[in-house]
Design a protein around this motif. Structure first.
Motif, PDB file in Angstrom:
ATOM      1  N   ASN A  89      -1.943   5.701  -5.660  1.00 15.73           N
ATOM      2  CA  ASN A  89      -3.394   5.904  -5.571  1.00 15.73           C
ATOM      3  C   ASN A  89      -3.890   5.656  -4.165  1.00 15.73           C
ATOM      4  O   ASN A  89      -4.671   6.433  -3.600  1.00 15.73           O
ATOM      5  CB  ASN A  89      -4.122   4.967  -6.535  1.00 15.73           C
ATOM      6  N   ILE A  90      -3.437   4.557  -3.614  1.00 17.80           N
ATOM      7  CA  ILE A  90      -3.935   4.190  -2.290  1.00 17.80           C
ATOM      8  C   ILE A  90      -3.531   5.246  -1.273  1.00 17.80           C
ATOM      9  O   ILE A  90      -4.323   5.663  -0.430  1.00 17.80           O
ATOM     10  CB  ILE A  90      -3.427   2.789  -1.892  1.00 17.80           C
ATOM     11  N   CYS A 123       0.823  -1.213   0.000  1.00 19.01           N
ATOM     12  CA  CYS A 123       0.000   0.000   0.000  1.00 19.01           C
ATOM     13  C   CYS A 123       0.848   1.249   0.000  1.00 19.01           C
ATOM     14  O   CYS A 123       0.544   2.223  -0.678  1.00 19.01           O
ATOM     15  CB  CYS A 123      -0.927   0.008   1.219  1.00 19.01           C
ATOM     16  N   SER A 178      -5.705   8.283  -1.677  1.00 19.66           N
ATOM     17  CA  SER A 178      -7.096   8.121  -1.269  1.00 19.66           C
ATOM     18  C   SER A 178      -7.234   7.976   0.237  1.00 19.66           C
ATOM     19  O   SER A 178      -8.264   8.301   0.799  1.00 19.66           O
ATOM     20  CB  SER A 178      -7.723   6.927  -1.981  1.00 19.66           C
ATOM     21  N   MET A 179      -6.173   7.506   0.850  1.00 22.59           N
ATOM     22  CA  MET A 179      -6.246   7.388   2.307  1.00 22.59           C
ATOM     23  C   MET A 179      -6.396   8.751   2.967  1.00 22.59           C
ATOM     24  O   MET A 179      -6.971   8.868   4.048  1.00 22.59           O
ATOM     25  CB  MET A 179      -4.987   6.706   2.857  1.00 22.59           C
TER      26      MET A 179
END
Lengths: 214, 635
Positions: free
Chosen positions: A202-203, A197, A206-207
């Motif tokens: 992206n992850i 992660c 988005s977190m």
């Protein structure tokens, strides 16, 4: 609701938490009061005002002070009218119910929210991992991931574009494992999870998306 | 989205974190909440009672008044609160809706008042909680029925422009509206009774003649009965045709129940007329005579109770249907059982199942004629079970029908009571309101009188007549005055208008007064005054209004040309203004020949008529009470 009296009440009895559970046979009127506002401020990363707002909303929906799974599912389903969000709500409930007593009190609620919204990226990822790990054994198996994926896809409902294929969740699980399972042992451990992660742009991005929710 | 759980949206958004690691593509950008408002207390002042709540509570329902920006219109800057000039009691339930998400209907509240409050605050009544919804709907329906009843009353009101056909229809439908209608109503009732009695008496044995045994009266006095029958049928036919003619919608009338009854009542006679020769169908003809008894249903036009009964039966159709169905079931079952039980016994009357139907019906309705009796023990057992169950089956739907009838009957009674009270109510309301309607006209007169007095210069009289009008009233009157000026017409009260209409009907005269010398003066007087008045007082009421503080009102002067007896000097001064008169009359195209027509009438005693001459020569023109005013006809 008057702020002033609330404060007074809370400060007079700082560590009050009553738990008057009636007899088994009768209608159980569980009335749970949270710990003092100040303690909660210490335990979570929310300010006093934020906690007040949160509690007012919480208490309004659940006057008894605790949320049981039914109410939880009910509330969550109102946000996803098209699909069936009960499974995902169930998993969420499991994740929120840290004491595993079948109900989510305000502290549980607020502590989890604090992690999700105000925690460090590692905390957040940990929390997500905890959500996926249904039996809490430290690793995510394919079955667990399939269940999670199905629950997420169920929330979409029938009317999607392009129309939902039955294999869509499975394909998604496969791609997830492909990405996360580094040593190909069929399970995803917390280390693999965190590592993957943190490398994924992206992850990471988005977190941080929900940092300003409250 | 469910606005009730808007408070939980942050939680739902936070829970979306569970999707993030699983997602393969980037997420959309979240909307920024720029107005990071702290939750604040809002004060809602409703007619003095202060309610306080959080802003977020109100924001839960953004499509209502309090939840949207509409409430900013009610914001009071000085007191920093939102002020609503509404009922505080009703507001309680509305605010509770925001707090709890459930709208309740307080039972003590009037339904229409509550509805209005809901509409004002933008809340649809459909979201009333289940606990209160039924009550709400019931009250609303009751209210609606009541209003509908009231509207139907208005149909009784005589509209001024009804043609003959409409009048006739109205007379038929509501006999109490005119004497003719009442007479007609009673005559038809009488003939219906005659007809029915004739039918009955026809069959009574009338004593024997010398050569034959007892025969019914119908056969003995054939001619007399035939004449009676013919007369009644004539009346009924005429009545039916008249109704058909007068009906606003002939097709609908022909389909209505009453007209069908009418037709059925008179048809046998005509068919009989046509068919007397044919022997084969005379049997059928006899059957037809049975239909003559339907004439008795014509009474339902005369009796409200009958109509209620019919309406009850219609509305209880489902209960009646159920009764019938359950009875049929029970009859079949018991008939079968009785038949097989009695099969064994000799000389049993229960020869077949249909034959047993008769026994079952008679037993279940507890009639018990005794023409068929079970003889076997089994038969008797089942027979008793049959009679017991019969009582139950029949007794069950009957209370429903009874209660329906009772409800409708009471409703009707209430409607009648309301109708009776209505006339008195309306009369009182009209009296109360007529005060305000006449206020404008009154003030006009007073205004003119004031002007008149200003010119004549008598102070004390002026003060006497100046009525104190509030600012609102004077503004309203000014508005009406502007309208009058715009349209070059004037407001009058009802009696005046009707009188004018009457007078114009009598004689209309465009403008030919100059030719009659006796008129010149008077007309000149009137118009001269008018003209004169126009110039110095541009704001005065239109010239045609004379300041006559009598009950006769201003326009009476217009419709009649008054000659003030014994006042010659008035003529001369106004002659110069004669030519202006036509302009005036042309300009003021009032209701019919206001200016020009006149009726000879005797002096009007309370006429404190400052008949216009006042302006010219102040004191001596002031009319003394009791001056003879002679209205001269234009002819």
């Amino acid at each position: 609701m008057n702020l002033v009296t609330n404060n007074h009440f809370v400060s007079l009895s700082p560590s009050l938490h009553a738990g008057s559970i009636a007899d088994e046979g009768e209608l159980s009127t569980v009335c749970y009061r949270p710990e003092g506002l100040d303690r909660l401020v210490q335990q979570t990363k929310f300010s006093k005002k934020e906690l007040q707002v949160l509690y007012r909303g919480f208490k309004n929906e659940c006057p008894s002070g605790v949320v049981n799974e039914e109410t939880f599912k009910n509330i969550y389903s109102q946000f996803f009218p098209q699909g069936d969000s009960s499974m995902y709500a169930h998993f969420l409930f499991e994740a929120f119910d840290t004491h595993n007593n079948g109900s989510v009190s305000f502290e549980d609620f607020v502590i989890s929210l604090s992690i999700i919204l105000r925690g460090s990226i590692t905390d957040k990822l940990n929390w997500a991992f905890n959500l996926y790990d249904l039996n809490k054994d430290g690793c995510i198996t394919r079955e667990e991931m399939t269940d999670i994926m199905h629950s997420i896809y169920d929330m979409m409902g029938k009317y999607t574009y392009p129309s939902m294929k039955d294999s869509a969740p499975m394909d998604h699980v496969d791609s997830f494992f492909q990405k996360m399972d580094k040593n190909n042992d069929g399970v995803v451990t917390i280390e693999e999870f965190l590592e993957t992660c943190q490398k994924d742009e992206n992850i990471m991005q988005s977190m941080h998306m929900f940092d300003n929710v409250i | 989205m469910a606005t009730g759980v808007a408070a939980w949206l942050p939680f739902a958004r936070a829970a979306a974190i569970g999707w993030m690691p699983v997602a393969n593509c980037p997420m959309p950008v979240a909307p920024r909440d720029n107005s990071k408002r702290q939750d604040e207390l809002i004060i809602l002042n409703v007619s003095g009672r202060r309610f306080q709540t959080w802003r977020t509570t109100l924001d839960r329902y953004p499509d209502t008044l309090l939840g949207s920006s509409e409430k900013d219109f009610f914001y009071n800057e000085e007191t920093k609160e939102y002020f609503f000039d509404r009922d505080p009691d009703a507001f309680r339930s509305i605010l509770n809706f925001y707090r709890t998400g459930k709208l309740h209907y307080p039972r003590h509240e009037c339904i229409s008042a509550y509805d209005e409050e809901l509409t004002f605050f933008g809340i649809i009544p459909e979201i009333i909680g289940d606990c209160c919804y039924e009550e709400y709907k019931d009250r609303k329906r009751e209210n609606l029925e009541r209003l509908q009843d009231d509207q139907e009353e208005n149909k009784d009101m005589k509209m001024p422009n009804m043609n003959f056909r409409e009048t006739m229809w109205r007379a038929f439908e509501n006999p109490h509206t005119s004497t003719m209608a009442l007479v007609f109503y009673y005559v038809t009732g009488f003939f219906i009774a005659i007809s029915v009695i004739t039918n009955v008496v026809e069959t009574v044995p009338c004593g024997s003649t010398a050569n034959q045994k007892d025969m019914p009266c119908g056969e003995r006095y054939t001619v007399a009965f035939f004449c009676m029958d013919t007369a009644c049928v004539m009346i009924f036919t005429v009545e039916y045709l008249m109704r058909l003619f007068a009906a606003p919608s002939r097709y609908r009338f022909m389909r209505s129940v009453m007209s069908i009854i009418d037709v059925v009542a008179i048809l046998p006679y005509y068919i009989g007329l046509v068919m007397t020769n044919n022997e084969d169908v005379s049997g059928a003809f006899v059957t037809l005579r049975v239909f003559r008894v339907f004439r008795i249903f014509k009474f339902s036009r005369h009796s409200q109770g009958l109509r209620i009964l019919g309406y009850t039966l219609k509305s209880c159709a489902s209960e009646l249907g159920f009764l019938l169905f359950s009875l049929t079931m029970a009859i079949i079952i018991f008939a079968t059982v009785m038949f097989y039980a009695e099969k064994g016994s000799s000389s049993s009357k229960f020869t077949s199942i249909p034959a047993s139907f008769w026994y079952t019906i008679v037993t279940m309705t507890t009639l018990g004629y005794g023409d068929m009796v079970p003889k076997t023990i089994a038969g008797k057992i089942f027979g008793s079970i049959c009679s017991l169950s019969g009582v139950l089956v029949i007794a069950l739907p009957v209370p429903v029908i009874v209660s329906n009838f009772s409800r409708i009957y009471h409703q009707n009674q209430r409607a009648d009571k309301r109708r009776a009270q209505k006339k008195a109510r309306l009369a009182r309301i009209r009296i109360a309101k007529s005060g305000s309607a006449n206020a404008f006209l009154q003030s006009k007169r007073n205004g003119l009188l004031n002007e008149l007095l200003e010119l004549t210069g008598t102070e004390e009289d002026e003060q006497k007549l100046t009525k104190s009008t509030s600012l609102l009233e004077s503004q309203h009157h000014h508005l009406l005055h502007c309208l009058e000026k715009t349209t070059a017409h004037e407001f009058v009260d009802e009696q005046m208008y009707e009188q004018n209409c009457l007078e114009t009907a009598l004689q209309t005269y465009p403008s030919r007064s100059p030719s009659i010398s006796s008129h010149d003066s008077s007309v000149g007087t009137c118009c001269g005054r008018r003209v004169k008045r126009n110039t110095p007082l541009p704001n005065a009421s239109t010239p045609s209004a004379h300041p006559i503080p009598t009950h006769q009102g201003p326009l009476q002067e217009l419709s009649a040309i008054h000659i003030q007896c014994g006042d010659p000097p008035s003529h001369s001064t106004s002659r110069s203004n004669l030519n202006l008169k036509t302009d005036d009359s042309g300009r003021i195209n009032c209701k019919g020949g206001r200016i020009t027509t006149a009726i000879i009438s005797l002096p009007t005693p309370p006429a404190l008529t400052p008949d216009g001459d006042g302006l010219h020569g102040p004191p001596q023109r002031r009319p003394s009470a009791g001056t003879n005013i002679v209205k001269v006809s234009a002819l």
